[in-house]
Design an enzyme around this catalytic site. Structure first.
Site, short mmCIF file in Angstrom:
data_model
loop_
_atom_site.label_atom_id
_atom_site.label_comp_id
_atom_site.label_asym_id
_atom_site.label_seq_id
_atom_site.Cartn_x
_atom_site.Cartn_y
_atom_site.Cartn_z
N HIS A 203 -73.43 -53.39 -65.59
CA HIS A 203 -72.55 -53.30 -64.43
C HIS A 203 -73.28 -52.79 -63.20
O HIS A 203 -72.97 -53.19 -62.08
CB HIS A 203 -71.38 -52.38 -64.78
N HIS B 146 -62.50 -55.46 -61.94
CA HIS B 146 -62.05 -54.30 -62.70
C HIS B 146 -61.38 -54.82 -63.96
O HIS B 146 -60.24 -54.46 -64.29
CB HIS B 146 -61.10 -53.43 -61.85
#
Length: 732
Positions: free
Chosen positions: A54, A100
């Site tokens: 990420h 998200h």
């Protein structure tokens, strides 16, 4: 020289602990070589945060470098909190899209809400006031037991945060497919307006400069969130709930105002949002970009929970927080601003000349690491990749009832009205929204001027599954068409690349193919990529999502007078711009009506796309266009239905003797628009098309109270009820 930090009350670093932090054995060996000792738990957590997928993009960096990122309109490309483009008159548009996904599946409301909060901070960290938001949502099958709860939670979270913060949500996407049953996608977009000569960046400068913590207090929510977002889901998914952050939009609104006031005071040297990996990532990025070390004293960090360890504080992803470096002589003025807004302001460290990330707590060294290694030495992989198997060939298409096929499409979860979703969002706050959700693109007036900016979000995952390169190009091309159909000049894109596990060659092949297609289309259409996000490991129990490289695109209108509506007027003539062959491979007709996924994805002719878009915009500025709608999923039939429903006016479309009805009405050939014009303008428009060398032909008119497709006819009232009622019935 790095010292071995104190290991008071810290557990032994074992193979199991390393694996729990998402680090492979060879990556841990790399850490041991870098620091020449065993890391503390805090140091292991810091490496885990900085080296996960990420934050480090270790599987995608090689391919992201191939994207076109420059152009005369680009002020700041990828690498900062958000991208920045010049929109003239000394103004800049700042925008980005980010995922998200994992948090939203675990805790839908807070996962989606904090996704909105995080993307808004990315924008105002650059000195921009947010003016618009979008979201692109992918959920599992409507019949799946979790889908309804996820949809409700995510939509309420987006609305709850965005509405309270006060930013209009002007567009987005919603899709349903069984591939997302175990892993929904929540991609959040935000854009803001700034002065082109007053953009704020994250690179620290100057030795001995105060490092200042701003905003809300630090808690234990979200600890390890970035690492969780870089892993597949399994049967332990519910145990990951504590890694989801909790948001407070009212605090975020105060933080926005305080930050903009602080920036205007001249106190800010650099500033960085505390997003993924919180204090760790923000501090490391500021130091790395400025070529400096950072020393932090955690005893000075404002906390809302007692007894927080260095590990918890460094990896917390509590929301509504910023980190900045401050001009020392401005400290009192800066502190007064944050006191006024009732937000924390704490000097928690300083910049140092050495290449060190030094973390102190209780008089002990909790971490002492080479700072540049945390960023620059992160693993970078050239993962093996392969092309997936081709889709099944397109079989015979049965003779269809055009009316019944269209009714099935408009009543399906994927092509019914999205009003149930966007009516829960405040799309008129700030009073500058010109085109609301439900059109090709949302349009927002630039306050105090006649100009406007347009926003859209696009991707067709089934195309990307069938042919990743073609699907990636098509996502950009459709975003380009949506902006052109609204009258805007496309300027740039942000991407959100959602894929499964890149360690599987077929999944990595999807990522490579889609990036190649995106790069090709962005270059051909002069839409550089200025920001973005990569979300990998979107898998549950080994089952991956469809490849979903979402494209968020922005365009500029010199005047709101040039906005093209979707709704035609009584008596308008309808013209089809673009070539039609009746391509049905991977079409909505096949997927939604016939239950088949077959054939090649449609070809994307980028030169033809550009020619058609330029023709439409030039004809619009010449005053010849009354309405327009791009043709995508569902082809001519669905586009005609959406135009008719937008205006509450019947539409008649003729048949084509040279193309079978299924292909003519539902084919998904690219580069096409349905255009409406006044009867007296039709001849001039056709002549202009002939001169430009673009395919343009009359196909019908707007009149009556029914949608007529050749010999088929559907009363508009019936069509509207099917279209409006599908989602409420599904989700009630």
């Amino acid at each position: 020289m790095s010292l071995a930090p104190e290991k008071t009350r810290e557990p032994e670093v074992t193979d199991a602990l390393v694996a729990a932090h998402g680090l492979k054995p060879d990556e841990y060996e790399r850490i041991l070589r870098l620091i020449a000792r065993t890391p503390t738990l805090t140091e292991l957590g810091i490496f885990s945060a900085m080296w996960n997928e990420h934050c480090s993009y270790k599987s995608s960096k090689k391919w992201l470098r191939t994207l076109p990122t420059e152009g005369p309109q680009v002020i700041c490309g990828p690498g900062e909190n958000a991208g920045v483009i010049d929109i003239g008159d000394g103004q800049a548009l700042v925008f980005k899209m980010e995922s998200h996904n994992h948090p939203s599946y675990i805790e839908p409301y807070q996962g989606a809400a904090t996704g909105v909060g995080g993307i808004l901070r990315d924008v105002f960290t650059m000195g921009a006031r947010p003016i618009a938001a979008m979201n692109a949502l992918s959920f599992g099958s409507p019949e799946h037991p979790k889908t309804r709860r996820l949809v409700h939670g995510v939509v309420e979270g987006i609305g709850g945060y965005g509405n309270a913060f006060g930013v209009p949500t002007v567009g987005g996407e919603l899709r349903f497919h069984p591939a997302y049953d175990g892993n929904c996608l929540v991609n959040a977009f935000a854009a803001g307006l700034a002065d082109a000569d007053a953009i704020f960046y994250s690179a620290a400068s100057g030795v001995g400069v105060p490092v200042v913590y701003l905003g809300a207090k630090t808690g234990r929510d979200g600890v390890g969130g970035a690492t969780m977002a870089s892993a597949e889901f399994d049967a332990t998914i519910e145990e990951k709930r504590p890694t989801v952050q909790v948001g407070d939009p009212f605090t975020e609104k105060r933080l926005l105002e305080a930050c903009l006031e602080l920036m205007a005071s001249g106190a800010v040297i650099s500033i960085q949002d505390m997003g993924a990996a919180g204090l760790t990532c923000s501090a490391v990025e500021m130091g790395d970009k400025g070529g400096l070390g950072i020393r932090l004293d955690l005893d000075r960090v404002p906390v809302r929970e007692e007894g927080m360890t260095a590990y918890e504080m460094m990896l917390s992803e509590s929301q509504e927080r910023m980190l900045m470096t401050l001009r020392p002589e401005k400290e009192a003025e800066a502190r007064a601003i944050f006191d006024k807004w009732d937000l924390d302001f704490a000097v928690v460290g300083e910049t140092i000349p050495e290449d060190r990330f030094l973390i102190m707590q209780g008089g002990e060294v909790k971490a002492d690491l080479p700072l540049k290694a945390l960023s620059g030495e992160a693993p970078e992989y050239d993962r093996p990749w392969e092309e997936g198997p081709p889709p099944p060939p397109l079989g015979p298409i049965p003779e269809i009832d055009v009316a019944e096929a269209l009714k099935a499409l408009v009543a399906s979860p994927n092509y019914s009205s999205r009003a149930w979703v966007w009516s829960q969002y405040d799309h008129m706050v700030l009073a500058d929204t010109v085109v609301v959700p439900g059109s090709d693109a949302g349009v927002v007036r630039i306050h105090g001027t006649g100009k406007a900016v347009a926003f859209t979000s696009d991707v067709t995952p089934r195309y990307c599954q069938a042919d990743p390169q073609r699907g990636g190009a098509q996502a950009v091309a459709e975003a380009y068409r949506n902006l052109c159909a609204t009258g805007a000049l496309p300027l740039a894109v942000t991407d959100n690349l959602n894929f499964g596990n890149p360690e599987k060659p077929e999944i990595m092949g999807q990522l490579v193919g889609c990036i190649r297609g995106i790069a090709e289309a962005c270059a051909a259409l002069d839409m550089p990529v200025v920001s973005g996000n990569v979300s990998l490991y979107n898998e549950t129990e080994g089952k991956a999502i469809l490849p979903t490289p979402t494209i968020g695109a922005v365009g500029l209108l010199p005047s709101v007078d040039f906005v093209i509506p979707m709704a035609p007027r009584e008596g308008d003539r309808l013209l089809l711009l673009g070539e039609t062959s009746g391509h049905l491979g991977q079409s909505a007709l096949l997927a939604e009506v016939l239950g088949r996924v077959e054939g090649e994805a449609p070809a994307v002719d980028l030169a033809a796309e550009r020619a058609a878009g330029e023709f439409l915009r030039s004809a619009n500025t010449a005053g010849l266009i009354a309405a327009a709608h791009d043709l995508g999923d569902g082809g001519l039939a669905l586009a005609a239905a959406e135009m008719a429903l937008a205006g509450g006016l019947g539409v008649e479309i003729v048949s084509d003797a040279d193309v079978e009805p299924a292909g003519w009405f539902f084919g998904e050939d690219q580069g096409r628009y349905l255009i409406a014009c006044a009867p007296e303008a039709a001849a001039a428009l056709l002549a202009r098309g002939a001169e430009a060398g673009v395919p343009l032909r009359p196909v019908g008119r707007a009149a009556g109270v029914a949608l007529r497709l050749g010999a088929a006819s559907i009363p508009l009232a019936e069509l509207g009820e099917l279209h409006r009622g599908a989602l409420p019935r599904l989700l009630s």
